[in-house]
Design a protein around this motif. Sequence first.
Motif, PDB file in Angstrom:
ATOM      1  N   THR A  64      50.532  39.908  44.963  1.00  0.00           N
ATOM      2  CA  THR A  64      49.337  40.390  45.660  1.00  0.00           C
ATOM      3  C   THR A  64      49.668  41.754  46.246  1.00  0.00           C
ATOM      4  OG1 THR A  64      48.571  38.155  46.190  1.00  0.00           O
ATOM      5  CG2 THR A  64      47.697  39.963  47.523  1.00  0.00           C
ATOM      6  N   GLY A  68      44.884  42.376  46.214  1.00  0.00           N
ATOM      7  CA  GLY A  68      44.396  42.055  44.871  1.00  0.00           C
ATOM      8  C   GLY A  68      45.546  41.906  43.901  1.00  0.00           C
ATOM      9  N   THR A  69      45.230  41.805  42.621  1.00  0.00           N
ATOM     10  CA  THR A  69      46.250  41.706  41.593  1.00  0.00           C
ATOM     11  C   THR A  69      46.919  43.069  41.399  1.00  0.00           C
ATOM     12  OG1 THR A  69      44.668  42.185  39.826  1.00  0.00           O
ATOM     13  CG2 THR A  69      44.986  39.869  40.400  1.00  0.00           C
ATOM     14  N   GLN A  74      46.195  43.938  36.089  1.00  0.00           N
ATOM     15  CA  GLN A  74      44.827  44.376  35.809  1.00  0.00           C
ATOM     16  C   GLN A  74      44.751  45.085  34.456  1.00  0.00           C
ATOM     17  OE1 GLN A  74      42.166  43.452  37.352  1.00  0.00           O
ATOM     18  NE2 GLN A  74      40.828  44.596  35.976  1.00  0.00           N
ATOM     19  N   THR A 109      42.541  36.261  47.728  1.00  0.00           N
ATOM     20  CA  THR A 109      41.755  37.235  46.975  1.00  0.00           C
ATOM     21  C   THR A 109      42.328  37.427  45.583  1.00  0.00           C
ATOM     22  OG1 THR A 109      41.292  38.351  49.063  1.00  0.00           O
ATOM     23  CG2 THR A 109      40.776  39.558  47.061  1.00  0.00           C
ATOM     24  N   ALA A 110      43.656  37.508  45.491  1.00  0.00           N
ATOM     25  CA  ALA A 110      44.300  37.655  44.183  1.00  0.00           C
ATOM     26  C   ALA A 110      44.085  36.414  43.325  1.00  0.00           C
ATOM     27  CB  ALA A 110      45.788  37.935  44.357  1.00  0.00           C
ATOM     28  N   SER A 112      41.628  34.281  43.556  1.00  0.00           N
ATOM     29  CA  SER A 112      40.215  34.257  43.161  1.00  0.00           C
ATOM     30  C   SER A 112      39.962  35.201  41.990  1.00  0.00           C
ATOM     31  CB  SER A 112      39.318  34.643  44.343  1.00  0.00           C
ATOM     32  OG  SER A 112      39.391  33.670  45.356  1.00  0.00           O
ATOM     33  N   ALA A 113      40.616  36.359  42.004  1.00  0.00           N
ATOM     34  CA  ALA A 113      40.469  37.296  40.889  1.00  0.00           C
ATOM     35  C   ALA A 113      40.994  36.684  39.591  1.00  0.00           C
ATOM     36  CB  ALA A 113      41.198  38.602  41.197  1.00  0.00           C
ATOM     37  N   PHE A 117      38.748  35.915  36.284  1.00  0.00           N
ATOM     38  CA  PHE A 117      39.219  36.400  34.983  1.00  0.00           C
ATOM     39  C   PHE A 117      39.234  35.264  33.958  1.00  0.00           C
ATOM     40  CE2 PHE A 117      43.214  36.915  32.429  1.00  0.00           C
ATOM     41  CZ  PHE A 117      42.736  37.863  31.534  1.00  0.00           C
TER      42      PHE A 117
END
Length: 199
Positions: A64, A68-69, A74, A109-110, A112-113, A117
């Motif tokens: 993280t 985020g990722t 990404q 958050t990461a 969840s991303a 995906f």
Amino acid sequence: MHDVRVAVAFHSGYGHTARQAEAVARGAASTSGARSSLHDLTVADDALWPALDAADAIVFGTPTYMGGTSAVFQGFAEDTAAVWQERRWQGKLAAGFTNSAGINGNKDTALSALAVFAAQHGMIWVPLGLAPGGEYSSQGSPEDLNRLAGFTGAMAQSPADLGPDRAPTDSDLRTAEHLGAHIATVAAQFARGRAAAAA
């Protein structure tokens, strides 16, 4: 029916998330009727795509960074555009794990991303499947599985001044092993169900 194949596709910036990835793969491989493979996205090559296409389940991992990722992860996600168009991962199982220096660090958050995906690819998300441990109750311990009380996936914490030889903690690595074993078990159940339906 073939052994179920669990692929662990991950990026690790400093080696901490790589230790998590190894633990996930170890947990999957410890499950009867399952095989696991590790795929470091930092050095992704042409062999990556056939391995992921052949997997029954893919476990995605990223540190993280800034809530985020990672940029490397990404970039991999964006490189799956052709996979997405052809719906090659439709119906596969997916799960995820992440690591950050902070206890919180916005790891949710990461994760969840990663779940979004996977959903865009039509995959079926498998959560961690553990009750919260650690300081969730006054009886908890830092040695508990799921000490960071995550649900979407496996979380780990690696203090910024400790190398991967000292972090993540043993309990975080055992939590990652649990995730690997859990998704391998669910994948085997799915495979048996599909085989029964085909018969």
